[in-house]
Design a protein around this motif. Structure first.
Motif, mmCIF file in Angstrom:
data_model
loop_
_atom_site.group_PDB
_atom_site.id
_atom_site.type_symbol
_atom_site.label_atom_id
_atom_site.label_comp_id
_atom_site.label_asym_id
_atom_site.label_seq_id
_atom_site.Cartn_x
_atom_site.Cartn_y
_atom_site.Cartn_z
ATOM 1 N N HIS A 175 39.962 42.228 28.136
ATOM 2 C CA HIS A 175 39.075 41.337 28.891
ATOM 3 C C HIS A 175 38.115 42.114 29.815
ATOM 4 O O HIS A 175 36.934 41.764 29.938
ATOM 5 N N GLY B 121 34.360 31.748 45.764
ATOM 6 C CA GLY B 121 33.338 32.800 45.828
ATOM 7 C C GLY B 121 31.931 32.267 45.989
ATOM 8 O O GLY B 121 31.182 32.712 46.855
ATOM 9 N N ASP C 224 29.225 32.613 49.061
ATOM 10 C CA ASP C 224 27.883 33.113 48.734
ATOM 11 C C ASP C 224 26.822 32.199 49.375
ATOM 12 O O ASP C 224 25.906 32.667 50.078
ATOM 13 N N ASP D 292 33.999 34.230 33.109
ATOM 14 C CA ASP D 292 34.675 34.385 31.818
ATOM 15 C C ASP D 292 33.922 33.659 30.704
ATOM 16 O O ASP D 292 33.491 32.517 30.874
ATOM 17 N N GLY E 128 37.248 39.386 44.068
ATOM 18 C CA GLY E 128 37.099 37.939 43.846
ATOM 19 C C GLY E 128 38.231 37.158 44.501
ATOM 20 O O GLY E 128 38.023 36.074 45.056
ATOM 21 N N ASN F 78 27.308 37.150 42.642
ATOM 22 C CA ASN F 78 27.073 37.063 44.093
ATOM 23 C C ASN F 78 25.675 37.545 44.473
ATOM 24 O O ASN F 78 25.272 38.665 44.133
ATOM 25 N N GLY G 204 32.926 38.188 37.481
ATOM 26 C CA GLY G 204 32.526 36.948 38.153
ATOM 27 C C GLY G 204 31.796 37.160 39.468
ATOM 28 O O GLY G 204 30.837 36.436 39.785
ATOM 29 N N HIS H 139 33.948 42.149 30.031
ATOM 30 C CA HIS H 139 33.017 41.910 31.144
ATOM 31 C C HIS H 139 31.896 42.951 31.144
ATOM 32 O O HIS H 139 30.721 42.617 31.350
ATOM 33 N N ASP I 152 37.995 34.250 47.315
ATOM 34 C CA ASP I 152 38.661 32.944 47.175
ATOM 35 C C ASP I 152 39.577 32.647 48.362
ATOM 36 O O ASP I 152 39.659 31.512 48.834
ATOM 37 N N GLY J 278 37.722 38.336 39.524
ATOM 38 C CA GLY J 278 38.825 37.688 40.234
ATOM 39 C C GLY J 278 40.113 38.480 40.125
ATOM 40 O O GLY J 278 40.992 38.368 40.980
ATOM 41 N N GLY J 279 40.240 39.303 39.099
ATOM 42 C CA GLY J 279 41.479 40.050 38.892
ATOM 43 C C GLY J 279 41.331 41.551 38.988
ATOM 44 O O GLY J 279 42.331 42.267 39.029
#
Ligand code: KG4
Length: 356
Positions: free
Chosen positions: A134, A203, A207, A321, A186, A294, A290, A138, A190, A160-161
């Protein structure tokens, strides 16, 4: 049924020989978290369809992703999402050269849905299967937005991860040059949004708030002495400011908190990316993930162009995603004859394929 006869017949091979072999169509499937996605991408860069089914409205009710609900929701919609991706691309499985699926990183139950579906489809239709990381996906979103972008380059991976500065050595290999020691950027966005009473995922609300704010709080940079990042201290600092104000009955300026947090969360990332561009003598910097949506990050990193660094920003729809980035990554494995067998499984944690 996706089409009348899934197994490839001799006729299929005749048609395929007649077709322009320069056009490789990859069906991408992504289900690592709370979005069920499918996409058809030609030659790694041309998006023919890109379907994203978001579960955010469901998870919003709980203030975060509920893994069991995510898995069940993927099961409910994955078949429809894949069919729609084929229809939108005006294709059937006969046109597809390989199925690329996210195998990790992500929520194990959610990943299992996409991986099992892709394995079944591959087996039934005799279309080769490609396992995709994954995180590498990205980074590949940039190949879609910027058709002429080629490695090597430096990438800020901000999702996010994951949070890292990565050297993209070629289409297959990567070096992680700096990484977060605790939370991902991320995740911090959050959590701060949650403390400020904003919806999940927060997020984009931070922003928006930051656009009318001033960096009055001057939080410490996330960049550590060893060149890595730490977001847990920044998160705690913001929570302390909010709680202290609550205890004193004072109202805080949410815009200023959001701006101060954003400056601290982003400046260190951009600073380290610039250092790595210089160190590796690479004047190309691409954003991925993700948090790449921003506006403060996009503005700040764009300033580096004045210092001779070419900056690549993925289009906003490809920051979060999606399966187009998975299909793009799959294409480069296809060119390298890197296919998976049916033993491939979900991998909740997975590392980038390192060059060193
Ligand atoms: O890349 P992504 O969709 O998921 C992972 O692969 O991890 O990233 C999701 C993260 C969430 O934490 C979300 O709040 C954040 O990206 N995000 C943003 C913005 N839009 C999404 N963070 C800051 N500013 C934004 N505009």
């Amino acid at each position: 049924m996706l089409h009348n006869k899934l197994t490839k017949t001799p006729l299929y091979y005749i048609i395929n020989c007649m077709k322009n072999t320069q056009q490789i169509n990859i069906l991408g499937i992504e289900s690592s978290c709370d979005e069920t996605c499918a996409s058809v991408v030609q030659n790694g860069r041309k998006v023919l369809s890109n379907v994203v089914y978001s579960q955010i409205d469901t998870h919003k009710l709980y203030g975060g992703v509920v893994p069991e609900i995510a898995s069940r929701s993927h099961i409910d919609v994955i078949d429809t999402v894949v069919k729609k991706a084929l229809v939108d691309a005006d294709m059937t499985l006969y046109d597809i050269d390989a199925i690329a699926v996210t195998v990790g990183a992500g929520l194990v139950g959610a990943l299992f849905v996409g991986v099992s579906y892709a394995k079944g489809l591959s087996q039934a239709s005799n279309i080769p299967l490609i396992a995709v990381n994954h995180i590498e996906g990205h980074i590949c979103s940039n190949y879609i937005t910027h058709q002429s972008l080629q490695p090597p380059f430096i990438s800020i991976l901000a999702s996010g991860g994951n949070t890292a500065i990565v050297k993209v050595c070629d289409y297959q290999n990567y070096n992680v040059l700096a990484t977060t020691l605790d939370d991902a950027v991320g995740e911090a966005f959050d959590k701060v949004a949650r403390v400020l009473g904003q919806p999940y995922p927060g997020g984009r609300y931070i922003d928006q708030l930051a656009q009318d704010g001033v960096d009055t709080y001057k939080f410490k940079s996330v960049l550590q002495h060893d060149g890595n990042f730490s977001y847990s201290g920044l998160k705690t600092a913001v929570i302390n400011v909010v709680h202290n104000a609550e205890q004193k009955g004072e109202t805080i300026n949410q815009n200023d908190i959001a701006k101060s947090f954003s400056v601290s969360a982003i400046d260190g990332l951009v600073k380290q990316a610039k250092i790595q561009c210089e160190k590796h003598n690479l004047a190309k910097l691409a954003i991925a993930g993700g948090v790449g949506a921003n506006s403060y990050l996009r503005e700040t990193v764009s300033q580096l162009q004045k210092q001779g660094i070419q900056v690549y920003l993925p289009e906003l729809s490809l920051c979060g995603d999606n399966a187009a980035m998975i299909a793009s990554r799959g294409y480069f494995s296809y060119l390298n004859n890197e296919f998976s067998n049916l033993n491939v499984t979900a991998q909740p944690t997975i590392k980038l394929k390192m060059d060193n």
